[in-house]
Design a protein around this motif. Sequence first.
Motif, PDB file in Angstrom:
ATOM      1  N   ILE A 240       0.496  -1.151   0.174  1.00 49.84           N
ATOM      2  CA  ILE A 240       0.041   0.024   0.011  1.00 49.84           C
ATOM      3  C   ILE A 240       0.679   1.358   0.045  1.00 49.84           C
ATOM      4  O   ILE A 240       1.656   1.031   0.554  1.00 49.84           O
ATOM      5  N   GLU A 241       0.321   2.071  -0.944  1.00 52.60           N
ATOM      6  CA  GLU A 241       1.085   3.582  -0.613  1.00 52.60           C
ATOM      7  C   GLU A 241      -0.360   5.068  -0.590  1.00 52.60           C
ATOM      8  O   GLU A 241      -0.878   5.188  -1.556  1.00 52.60           O
TER       9      GLU A 241
ATOM     10  N   GLY B 200       3.796 -13.407   5.648  1.00 53.71           N
ATOM     11  CA  GLY B 200       3.641 -15.216   4.837  1.00 53.71           C
ATOM     12  C   GLY B 200       3.132 -14.825   3.497  1.00 53.71           C
ATOM     13  O   GLY B 200       2.831 -13.921   3.052  1.00 53.71           O
ATOM     14  N   HIS B 201       3.136 -16.133   2.977  1.00 52.14           N
ATOM     15  CA  HIS B 201       3.107 -16.185   1.429  1.00 52.14           C
ATOM     16  C   HIS B 201       1.298 -15.656   1.355  1.00 52.14           C
ATOM     17  O   HIS B 201       0.756 -16.030   1.469  1.00 52.14           O
ATOM     18  N   ALA B 202       1.198 -15.198   0.494  1.00 54.59           N
ATOM     19  CA  ALA B 202      -0.376 -14.521  -0.127  1.00 54.59           C
ATOM     20  C   ALA B 202      -1.063 -15.916  -0.418  1.00 54.59           C
ATOM     21  O   ALA B 202      -2.053 -15.977  -0.728  1.00 54.59           O
ATOM     22  N   ALA B 243       5.151  -3.216   6.019  1.00 51.78           N
ATOM     23  CA  ALA B 243       6.575  -4.227   5.105  1.00 51.78           C
ATOM     24  C   ALA B 243       5.997  -5.876   5.181  1.00 51.78           C
ATOM     25  O   ALA B 243       5.310  -5.878   5.546  1.00 51.78           O
ATOM     26  N   PRO B 244       6.506  -6.729   4.011  1.00 52.34           N
ATOM     27  CA  PRO B 244       7.926  -6.574   3.793  1.00 52.34           C
ATOM     28  C   PRO B 244       7.327  -5.826   1.977  1.00 52.34           C
ATOM     29  O   PRO B 244       8.192  -5.093   1.874  1.00 52.34           O
ATOM     30  N   GLY B 245       6.610  -5.356   2.233  1.00 52.81           N
ATOM     31  CA  GLY B 245       6.016  -4.705   1.366  1.00 52.81           C
ATOM     32  C   GLY B 245       6.133  -5.185  -0.360  1.00 52.81           C
ATOM     33  O   GLY B 245       5.983  -4.614  -1.619  1.00 52.81           O
ATOM     34  N   GLY B 252       3.310  -8.659   7.355  1.00 58.75           N
ATOM     35  CA  GLY B 252       4.068  -8.535   8.671  1.00 58.75           C
ATOM     36  C   GLY B 252       4.702  -7.934  10.109  1.00 58.75           C
ATOM     37  O   GLY B 252       3.688  -7.978  11.107  1.00 58.75           O
ATOM     38  N   HIS B 253       4.574  -7.040   9.304  1.00 58.90           N
ATOM     39  CA  HIS B 253       5.149  -5.149  10.137  1.00 58.90           C
ATOM     40  C   HIS B 253       4.469  -3.979   9.082  1.00 58.90           C
ATOM     41  O   HIS B 253       4.758  -3.777   8.395  1.00 58.90           O
ATOM     42  N   THR B 254       3.251  -3.314   9.769  1.00 56.64           N
ATOM     43  CA  THR B 254       2.062  -2.230   9.645  1.00 56.64           C
ATOM     44  C   THR B 254       2.680  -0.835  10.718  1.00 56.64           C
ATOM     45  O   THR B 254       2.421  -1.158  11.227  1.00 56.64           O
TER      46      THR B 254
END
Lengths: 384, 384
Positions: A240-241, B200-202, B243-245, B252-254
């Motif tokens: 997301i941006e 994780g893998h989408a 992230a990881p974006g 895993g981290h926003t």
Amino acid sequence: MERIGALAEITEEPGRITRTFASLAMRRANQLVGAWMREAGLTVREDAAFNLLGRWESKKRGAKTFLLGSHLDTVRDAGKYDGPLGVLTAIVAVQSLRERGVELPFHVEVVGFSDEEGVRYQTTYLGSRAFAGTLTTADVARIQEKQIVKARRNKNEFLGYAEVHIEQGPVLEKNNLPVGVVTAIAGQSRLRVEFQGVAGHAGTVPMNLRRDALAGAAEFILAVEALAKKSNLVATVGKIEAAPGASNVISGHTRLTLDVRDQNDARRIAAVKTLQRKAKVVSERRALKLIWTLVQQTAAVHCDKKLTQIFSQCVAQRGLEVLKLPSGAGHDAVALSAICPVAMLFVRCKGGISHNPAESVKIADAQVAVEVLADFILRLGRSA
Amino acid sequence: MERIGALAEITEEPGRITRTFASLAMRRANQLVGAWMREAGLTVREDAAFNLLGRWESKKRGAKTFLLGSHLDTVRDAGKYDGPLGVLTAIVAVQSLRERGVELPFHVEVVGFSDEEGVRYQTTYLGSRAFAGTLTTADVARIQEKQIVKARRNKNEFLGYAEVHIEQGPVLEKNNLPVGVVTAIAGQSRLRVEFQGVAGHAGTVPMNLRRDALAGAAEFILAVEALAKKSNLVATVGKIEAAPGASNVISGHTRLTLDVRDQNDARRIAAVKTLQRKAKVVSERRALKLIWTLVQQTAAVHCDKKLTQIFSQCVAQRGLEVLKLPSGAGHDAVALSAICPVAMLFVRCKGGISHNPAESVKIADAQVAVEVLADFILRLGRSA
């Protein structure tokens, strides 16, 4: 497992595992794995696409070929197992059959494909598509190694393809099983979704006068999650941006990615349509402009029923529960499905983690995969 | 308006307006505005913080000083009005009073502050805080021009400070009014909010096994919006990083920013607390880890009742509806409030747009501001 460790030492980036198409690291990986193939009694060559091929000839006249394998390239900063596990289990399985004096009514070819991840050219399955003869002119145009088209093989040669791969998901671990039989490789829709609103000062624009693109995007992200749960498929917003992207400015433009996957193409396509409708509703209510772009769409690949059944029998024969599961990730089997029936066996991996140095597979699980694959070839030989 | 145009030509970035603290462009801006001050009969000097001062001495013995002004620096790629409008309207108002032969019982000092936006050193109100003597040692440590502490003035000198500024919001435009009287400058809470889940893998992680940090963040963003509407304040998530974006990886981290503003400090602090509770509930339900960091907190500044009343009388005297509104943005008046009573008059700007080349103010509205400000000084002189 020692071999997995030795292969993991071969990298183009010191300190982490990275092997991209046609790199020196890939050449060295092919040399090392080629040596193991020779040890297993296979006749080794590299094709025009740098795929590594190890062949076990059948004595039967007019025999066709059964393919085993996976890929030897990796993502950047990869784990040890995604790809190599499938090539190395195939080598060991074949070696054990040869040592037992097994004779098969078909040739076996173990393949280490040269580019599944597509890191160098953003060309997924480059090696296996060159092999299957399904490269597009656009693919060939974007790469330097134009000769790879010569790797194309005649589809009439092949009986089928079987691939062992780490699950890259948590389902086997949750079910406490070393291996699982893959039913299909999910189809995928990749989209770019943009909400355009009006940027504004975070302190001066009252809430009721805002056209906040990020708030619209947030509503959409929750709609994606809810629909995926309801429709029993997977859908992900991973990127997301929010522009302009300052703490004191209301976002005037937010872009995000949408990834929808399912083994059932109709269900996937219906889900994407429903999500587009939801995005429209959100945009209209918030006076945002919606830009909806389909980036890529690939159909599901169904594993061959007969081959999958043989895998299931081999798993059951070991006293293990037969868990059938779809693959959400793509594999070389997708490319091979263009020229022959395909089947896949998944191996449990710790935490479902992949594309990460933390990838981990138990020795005992790899052993089960080797034995199931050897049994699979034996049964296939008997049934042929 | 011609002057606004001439000043807009002075920039450190060709093709767009950018004037940062102590730049050559600011020196040139001060020279130009200083010349206009002299034309208005003011005695001009620059202080140690590069603030431009134009003084009109009263003949009254022991007179104190009333301050008028705003800032002459800008954000990058700025509009023409944010800052300069307040300095130039003050010069014109003073000039018109002098031309009418008005004599005042206090000195008037028109100030063009040198750094309100804090672009160069991320030090908001640098010029006005140097003037007010409220720079912290941390502020001084991060800048090169250590001498600015010498710009400090004695607070006993001053009767008050009045600032004209564009609204930077859409309220006056919505109400079809040229000017409005500011009641308070909102207090602000700035926070960094992080949700930690598991990447994780989408394609491979089923929805029910996900710990998606971005989905948690989306839920929080909607909670922010809902609470702000309910509590009648403004709250904004303007920046987000997942992230990881990658499109095919579950976040895993926003991290995101939260900006909450209100003229009522207790209400703002209660809203932040409620939002923290909401974030906790979201995190717990989704098995995410919440990291909640208060970045900055500033109290609301209330405009002086008497000065604000005079502004209201001057607006009413012109037959205009007196709209009282809080300022969601910060202004030099915040810094000045440390040493004297402050008041502000807002001028309508097109679409509420600011910090953008599209900033626009009508000539007629600027004229109203000049007249209201001149009346304000007159009335203040009479009441003193």
